[in-house]
Design an enzyme around this catalytic site. Structure first.
Site, mmCIF file in Angstrom:
data_model
loop_
_atom_site.group_PDB
_atom_site.id
_atom_site.type_symbol
_atom_site.label_atom_id
_atom_site.label_comp_id
_atom_site.label_asym_id
_atom_site.label_seq_id
_atom_site.Cartn_x
_atom_site.Cartn_y
_atom_site.Cartn_z
ATOM 1 N N ASP A 178 -64.535 21.854 -0.630
ATOM 2 C CA ASP A 178 -65.520 21.451 -1.624
ATOM 3 C C ASP A 178 -66.061 22.775 -2.143
ATOM 4 O O ASP A 178 -66.829 23.452 -1.456
ATOM 5 C CB ASP A 178 -66.647 20.623 -1.010
ATOM 6 N N HIS A 179 -65.629 23.159 -3.349
ATOM 7 C CA HIS A 179 -65.905 24.543 -3.751
ATOM 8 C C HIS A 179 -67.409 24.810 -3.918
ATOM 9 O O HIS A 179 -67.835 25.959 -3.910
ATOM 10 C CB HIS A 179 -65.102 24.947 -4.994
ATOM 11 N N HIS A 241 -69.750 16.884 -4.046
ATOM 12 C CA HIS A 241 -70.621 18.042 -4.283
ATOM 13 C C HIS A 241 -72.108 17.734 -4.066
ATOM 14 O O HIS A 241 -72.803 18.446 -3.362
ATOM 15 C CB HIS A 241 -70.452 18.574 -5.707
#
Ligand code: NAD
Length: 486
Positions: A178-179, A241
């Site tokens: 999950d950047h 996110h």
């Protein structure tokens, strides 16, 4: 200020989908920046593996162009770029068939080094690639796999995918990206919370009125229309996110900053979330703008689409720390500004000694993820000058680029940080399988409720902050959304 760069151990990184958009836009430019920073050892090898018929030279040309287009070439000079490209090879492979796998095994069976496999391909291929890695003897106990989002589209599919991957790899080998977790400010959020005495005693429902998490984009669905219309903002942004940010802001202090201690605490937050009351969710879909941008429905080519490009909701966490403090989550496309921000709004002082005319002033802690990463604390002071006690709010500003100088934020992109963590074997900033499942278990009933009620998203103007109902939802609670500012 000079940042310390510790080189990682020698590694082989295979990027399945090495010719794809993500590889060209993020992964390879990011690796090049790490190379320029001196973090990538000279013996490291990167193998782009994809379906196209290319040789090494053509692949290197493709990546040279990608680095020029998507950033990174300014990180250092041409000589470095050529040296980096020398470490890059290409392999034509078919994730669904047999082509290329024997050759990959040959490449990977050399000296003992860290082996990482990045699945930058459609999720439909994740299981097939994992299976073939096992079959061809590459799923050794110390191999790592990196899995992109989306991780399932509901609890059932996420469980299936977890089960499939678990057939071939241990949880300790699986890095679910999950950047958002790789962003500098997100890690700083933990440093601020757990490295200072100042905040933690106030970090609960006794002192915090509410928390807002906003991820606003100005872009529309672009050319991801086909995927997006099957997903929507809830699956594409909230389930991963925004929920990850919620976990980091709400979790109890872990005993240690280690992967399972942190992820155990995040999981407890997700499991303590109440079901969301349908009256506290607003979905939206953007309209066309002055002939410049198409409407959501035109962009996805579905004139009757019920998919949301915006969602705002009120979440509640039922535990001792947070009972009584709502968390408002909001995300959307074609909003007024590109901005990701967490805002912690503290309560009023119990009694104003300055009288009613001094007004209401609340401390607000803003944690900005993008753009201009930084943290600002609004404090109330006396307005300078004569004429009595008038109060104003001023920001104590810690924009990283200002506070730490040019190198402060170090421009380390989330992807490059996360890839280096994979090589180091540090899973702290990656989602564990049970976290992903718990997040789906919370979001599934919300999405199912929309389908059952055949709910149509509310239209909103492109360039606005979502449907009017989103503001109304806040006003009913006696609160206001923070302005979305760039
Ligand atoms: P893409 O369509 O641009 O690239 C797909 C890649 O997969 C290509 O290199 C293609 O050759 C390869 N491929 C397709 N079928 C194959 C097969 N049978 N065998 C071997 N290789 C095959 O996709 P993308 O945008 O780069 O996305 C890759 C992954 O990253 C997806 O899971 C996506 O959801 C995720 N992701 C992408 C972005 C982004 O910004 N592009 C952002 C977040 C997550």
């Amino acid at each position: 200020m000079v940042s310390r760069v510790i080189p990682v151990e020698v590694f082989d990184l295979v990027i399945f989908g090495g010719t794809g958009d993500l590889a060209r836009r993020k992964i390879l430019p990011g690796l090049f920046r790490r190379f320029c920073a001196g973090q990538m050892p000279s013996g490291a090898r990167i193998i782009g593996a994809a379906r196209s018929d290319l040789d090494d030279a053509a692949y290197r040309d493709m990546i040279r162009d990608a680095i020029a287009e998507f950033g990174g070439e300014q990180a250092c000079d041409d000589a470095h770029l050529s040296a980096f490209l020398e470490q890059l090879d290409y392999l034509k492979i078919d994730a669904r068939g047999e082509e290329g796998w024997a050759r990959l095994r040959e490449i990977m069976s050399g000296e003992d080094r860290i082996e990482a496999y990045y699945f930058s391909v459609s999720p439909a291929l994740f299981g097939e690639i994992a299976e073939r890695l096992k079959k061809w003897g590459m799923a050794d106990a110390d191999a790592r796999i990196v899995v992109e989002k989306p991780f399932g589209r509901n609890l059932e599919t996420a469980r299936d995918l977890n089960r499939t991957l678990a057939t071939y790899f241990d949880e300790g080998q699986i890095y679910r990206i999950d950047h958002y977790l790789g962003k500098e400010t997100v890690q700083n959020l933990m440093a601020v919370r757990f490295g200072n005495m100042l905040f933690e005693p106030l970090w609960n429902s006794q002192y915090i009125d509410h928390i807002q998490i906003t991820v606003a984009e100005t872009v529309g669905v672009g050319d991801r229309g086909e995927y997006y219309d099957k997903a929507g903002a809830m699956r594409d942004m909230v389930q991963n996110h925004l929920m990850q940010l919620l976990c980091l802001i709400a979790m109890e202090p872990p005993a240690r900053f280690d992967p399972d201690a942190v992820r155990d605490e995040k999981l407890k937050v997700i499991r303590a979330l109440d079901p969301v009351d349908p009256h506290h969710i607003v979905r939206g879909q953007y309209l066309a703008r002055d002939g410049t941008h198409p409407s959501y429905r035109d962009a996805v080519g579905e004139p009757r689409s019920h998919t949301e490009s915006f969602v705002a909701l009120r979440a509640r966490i039922s535990n001792w720390r947070w009972a009584g403090t709502p968390f408002y989550l909001r995300t959307g496309k074609r909003m007024s500004a590109r901005s990701s921000e967490i805002t912690v709004v503290f309560k009023d002082t119990p009694h104003s000694i300055f009288g009613a005319e001094a007004g209401n002033h609340r401390n607000v802690l803003s944690i900005r993820l993008q753009p201009n990463e930084g943290i600002t604390l609004g404090v109330t002071i006396k307005e300078p000058g004569p004429g009595g006690m008038r109060l104003i709010d001023v920001p104590l500003d810690m924009t990283f680029a200002d506070a730490l100088g040019e190198d402060g934020a170090d421009q380390v992109d989330a992807y490059e940080r996360l890839i280096m963590d994979v090589i180091r074997g540090n899973q702290t900033l990656f989602m564990r399988g049970d976290e992903v499942e718990a997040a789906w278990a919370w979001t599934d009933p919300i999405i199912e409720g929309w389908v059952t009620r055949n709910e149509v998203p509310k239209p909103y103007e492109s360039g606005s902050d979502g449907p009017i109902d989103s503001g109304n939802m806040m006003r009913r609670d006696g609160r206001e959304w923070r302005k979305v500012s760039p």
